[in-house]
Design an enzyme around this catalytic site. Structure first.
Site, PDB file in Angstrom:
ATOM      1  N   ASP A   1       8.064  20.066 -38.943  1.00 31.47           N
ATOM      2  CA  ASP A   1       7.364  19.942 -40.217  1.00 31.47           C
ATOM      3  C   ASP A   1       8.335  19.299 -41.213  1.00 31.47           C
ATOM      4  OD1 ASP A   1       5.493  20.002 -42.242  1.00 31.47           O
ATOM      5  OD2 ASP A   1       4.907  22.085 -41.928  1.00 31.47           O
TER       6      ASP A   1
HETATM    7  C1  BGC Z   1       2.933  20.630 -44.289  1.00 32.11           C
HETATM    8  C2  BGC Z   1       2.328  19.921 -43.105  1.00 32.11           C
HETATM    9  C3  BGC Z   1       2.049  18.484 -43.456  1.00 32.11           C
HETATM   10  C4  BGC Z   1       3.352  17.833 -43.882  1.00 32.11           C
HETATM   11  C5  BGC Z   1       3.235  16.347 -44.198  1.00 32.11           C
HETATM   12  C6  BGC Z   1       4.114  19.868 -44.854  1.00 32.11           C
HETATM   13  O1  BGC Z   1       4.556  20.410 -46.059  1.00 32.11           O
HETATM   14  O2  BGC Z   1       3.310  21.931 -43.917  1.00 32.11           O
HETATM   15  O3  BGC Z   1       1.171  20.591 -42.693  1.00 32.11           O
HETATM   16  O4  BGC Z   1       1.483  17.813 -42.371  1.00 32.11           O
HETATM   17  O5  BGC Z   1       3.822  18.502 -45.034  1.00 32.11           O
HETATM   18  O6  BGC Z   1       2.585  16.132 -45.377  1.00 32.11           O
END
Ligand code: BGC
Length: 742
Positions: free
Chosen positions: A271
């Protein structure tokens, strides 16, 4: 036979050829180029900025995210393909969560449709719209089981149930990826967040999760297993700590379960910056060690951080990470690029795709919104409204005419201009037939100012019916937007009370990103529709339901607690050694101060909240009545490997045609690991005409009765089983069968 001398781009796309192409490419790559493929950069705003262009030329970047200008994406692909040494195309990621331009209901709302075909269609629309902007990878579906409505990200989830979430996860993967991942308009899906994220302590986003292995395997991992079996191209790790080892550095999850047990051959992305966060969690001392832990655990690509680009090379040179494991990670990524057909077709030609926000897209969004709305109450059949009998309608509340709010969380690219609000839709539906009086009454859902309440009360008093549009703005749910109090925010309950005093019929329509505790208002309204954040077409969907053009058919994908202190409360709980019933509980208001300890009902309940939710999983009313009769099985004695049919008759005893979601539940009352009191094992959405009886058949295989036992292995144990069919998890229509040992 593959001609190995042909240019890469001219070779076929079958599995063997892809493996050959991956391996051939790997032999040509330097370590720096390999690490480049393992790095995803945030592109942010701007048209092919220098740092990106230079990084691409040098082979330092394998993927980007957050760039949606098709010309800019094509330019980045051109640089990657034509100006880098090996010409490897780019993955272009984006959070396309519940629609792109034409926004559909939030995923939790889509889950309330219990309609995999519609959910697949909505994902397909989103994929096609996103693909027209050059996006080839979405960070969806989010399939974290959540039993905690305080958690803001429950809005993005598919609810509390393993079976429902798994079925819909598969539908979303199929919708995004299509039948052929390399086809124009297909994009790679990403099942996230692996794993356990939804179990955050007290529903506080990013908080710790402690999940015993049997619970992890029987609940949290199952939707991911289903997504992997359905061919999901990628997985994303969770930000959270799982049993002391943050998911982004968790070898048990990423190697043992995902690769060894499930044989996943796509790739795993971290993530956002979650590799470097391993240090903040307290697992590592610095970014180099974080890169070591993540790579060793099996994270193939780093999103938006620089731990891999900064440290993997030195870790390989020091002999701590083998080149073999780097090659495995890069192969996983390249395989996905080949499967997407990017080497042949990296450039986006929007004119080859249907126009965005076309009639099909909006109709799909509307259908999903219509089927997502759950009717929780309808006293004296106040709904549907009869247009011919109404002269005036008061439309009151902060969410009656809030085009942006109805879209919900994660709408980076959503076009708010497409939103049709409930107020607009009601006005156009009613036309001149009735006077629609609108009073916003509150600036937003959290307002504490009640100056406008008098005007709202006056409008209600002078109208034949009041429709209150209440709930939460979109910003109150989603990532990092958890709440400890899940009542209607602000002075909304007071507004309801004031309107109630008029004595006129009151209908409440609630839009929210999570279940709310509605105990303080539910008896104050005659009818209650729960509409989640219904997306761009929420207004017309709600108007059609209010006037009976459609009958409500949504069912709750998650339990609604009476009070926040009941959380976690979910239908498939364990029985406990002292299960509660209405006969063995006491209520706090009735207890004598000198009552002996044992007189209070020695069972698992709360003195002030009892033991049931306000609204149960699977619940949802209709404008007609359905009677369930005659549950039966094609056989009541089963042997391992057998498949039987469970049938039930569903009779529409009311006056209107409607759809009903018929649900099948099973219980294994005695097992070596205690099993839930009920588990969903099937569901079907059926259309039933008034007076008609439809027989619904479910196939049940003995494998459907399996669970992970004490040793972490999947087992099916013989014995008695109970089976229920009905319109909610509270159904009582039951039969039994026996599974013999052989
Ligand atoms: C979130 C993800 C997301 C990623 C990209 C993160 O903060 O937890 O679910 O896909 O950001 O935007």
């Amino acid at each position: 036979m593959t001609n190995m001398n042909a240019p890469l781009a001219n070779r076929g796309n079958d599995v063997n050829t892809i493996e050959e192409r991956v391996n051939t490419l790997l032999t040509q790559m330097t370590l720096a180029e390999k690490i480049g493929q393992m790095s995803q950069l945030n592109a942010g705003d701007g048209y092919a900025p220098d740092y990106l262009a230079d990084g691409l030329r040098a082979g330092r970047i394998g993927a980007v995210l957050n760039i949606v200008d098709v010309a800019a994406v094509n330019e980045l692909q051109r640089i990657a393909m034509e100006e880098s040494r090996l010409g490897i195309p780019l993955l272009v990621g984006r959070d396309v969560i519940h629609g792109f331009k034409a926004v559909a209901p939030i995923p939790l709302g889509q889950a309330a449709t219990w309609n995999p075909n519609l959910v697949r269609e909505a994902a397909h629309v989103a994929a096609i719209e996103a693909a027209a902007s050059g996006i080839n990878w979405t960070f969806a579906p989010m399939i974290d089981i959540s039993r905690d409505p305080r958690w803001g990200r429950i809005a993005e989830s598919l609810g509390e149930d393993v079976f429902l979430a798994s079925r819909l996860a598969v539908a979303m993967v199929e919708g995004f990826q299509g039948e052929d991942l390399s086809a124009t308009g297909s994009i790679a899906a990403c099942a996230k967040h692996f794993a356990g994220y939804g179990a955050a302590e007290s529903g506080r986003d990013y908080a710790t999760t402690d999940i015993p292995e049997s619970e992890l395997r029987n609940v949290y991992l199952r939707p991911f297993n289903a997504a992997v079996d359905a061919g999901v191209a990628t997985l994303m790790t969770s930000f959270s700590d799982l049993n002391g080892v943050p998911a982004t550095g968790n070898e048990f999850l990423l190697r043992q379960v995902l690769r060894e047990e499930w044989c996943f051959d796509g790739f795993v992305v971290s993530d956002w910056d979650s590799i470097r966060q391993l240090q903040i969690h307290g697992l590592t001392e610095n970014d180099r060690e974080s890169a070591y832990e993540a790579a060793t655990a099996g994270v193939d690509m780093e999103m938006a951080g620089d731990a891999y680009s900064g440290h993997l090379a030195e870790l390989v040179e020091a002999g701590r990470i083998s080149i073999g494991s780097i090659d495995t990670a890069v192969a996983n990524i390249l395989r996905a690029k080949f499967r997407l057909g990017l080497f042949e077709n990296a450039f986006t030609k929007p004119e080859e795709l249907p126009a965005v926000a076309n009639g099909w897209a909006l109709e799909t969004a509307k259908q999903a919104a219509t089927q997502s709305v759950v009717m929780l109450r309808n006293e004296h059949n106040v709904l549907p409204l009869a247009a011919a009998e109404l002269n005036s309608i008061a439309v009151i509340g902060p969410l009656a005419d809030a085009p942006y709010q109805q879209l919900g969380t994660w709408v980076f690219d959503g076009d708010v201009e497409l939103s049709v609000t409930p107020l607009q839709a009601l006005r156009s539906l009613v036309g001149d037939a009735a006077d629609v009086r609108y009073v916003r009454a509150m600036e937003n859902s959290r307002s504490r100012a009640s100056e406008a309440f008098d005007e709202a009360v006056a409008a209600a008093r002078d109208s034949d019916v009041t429709i209150l549009f209440l709930g939460e703005e979109s910003i109150l749910s989603g990532e990092a937007h958890s709440r400890a109090d899940i009542n209607l925010p602000g002075d909304q309950a007071e507004l309801v009370r004031r309107i109630r005093e008029t004595g006129k019929p009151v209908v409440a329509v609630i839009q929210a990103g999570r279940p709310l505790t509605l105990t303080n208002i539910v008896d104050q309204v005659d009818a209650l529709l729960f509409a989640w954040h219904p997306g761009a077409m929420g207004g017309p969907a709600i108007a059609d339901l209010l006037f009976g053009i459609e009958s409500p058919s949504g069912k709750l994908p998650v339990s609604f607690p009476r009070m926040v202190g009941q959380i976690p409360i979910y239908y498939n709980q364990k029985n406990t050694g002292k299960p509660p019933s209405w006969d063995n509980i006491a209520h706090i208001d009735d207890i004598d101060t000198r009552a002996p300890q044992t007189s209070l009902g020695m069972s698992a309940f709360h003195l002030d909240a009892g033991f049931t939710p306000l609204f149960a999983f699977g619940h949802g009313l209709s404008y007609t009545q359905f009677e369930y009769r005659h549950i039966r099985m094609s056989a009541n004695e089963l042997k391992p490997g057998d498949e039987v049919t469970v049938s039930v008759d569903v009779c529409n005893t009311g006056g209107v045609a409607a759809e009903e979601v018929v649900q099948l539940y099973v219980r294994d009352p005695v097992a070596s690991v205690t099993r839930p009191v009920k588990e969903l094992k099937g569901f079907q959405r059926v259309h039933v005409e008034p007076g008609e009886t439809v027989t619904v058949d479910f196939r049940l295989h003995t494998d459907d009765l399996s669970f992970y036992g004490r040793d972490g292995q999947l087992v099916t144990e013989p014995g008695e089983f109970h089976v229920w069919a009905g319109g909610s998890s509270e159904t009582q229509l039951r039969t039994e069968f026996r599974l013999e040992s052989r």
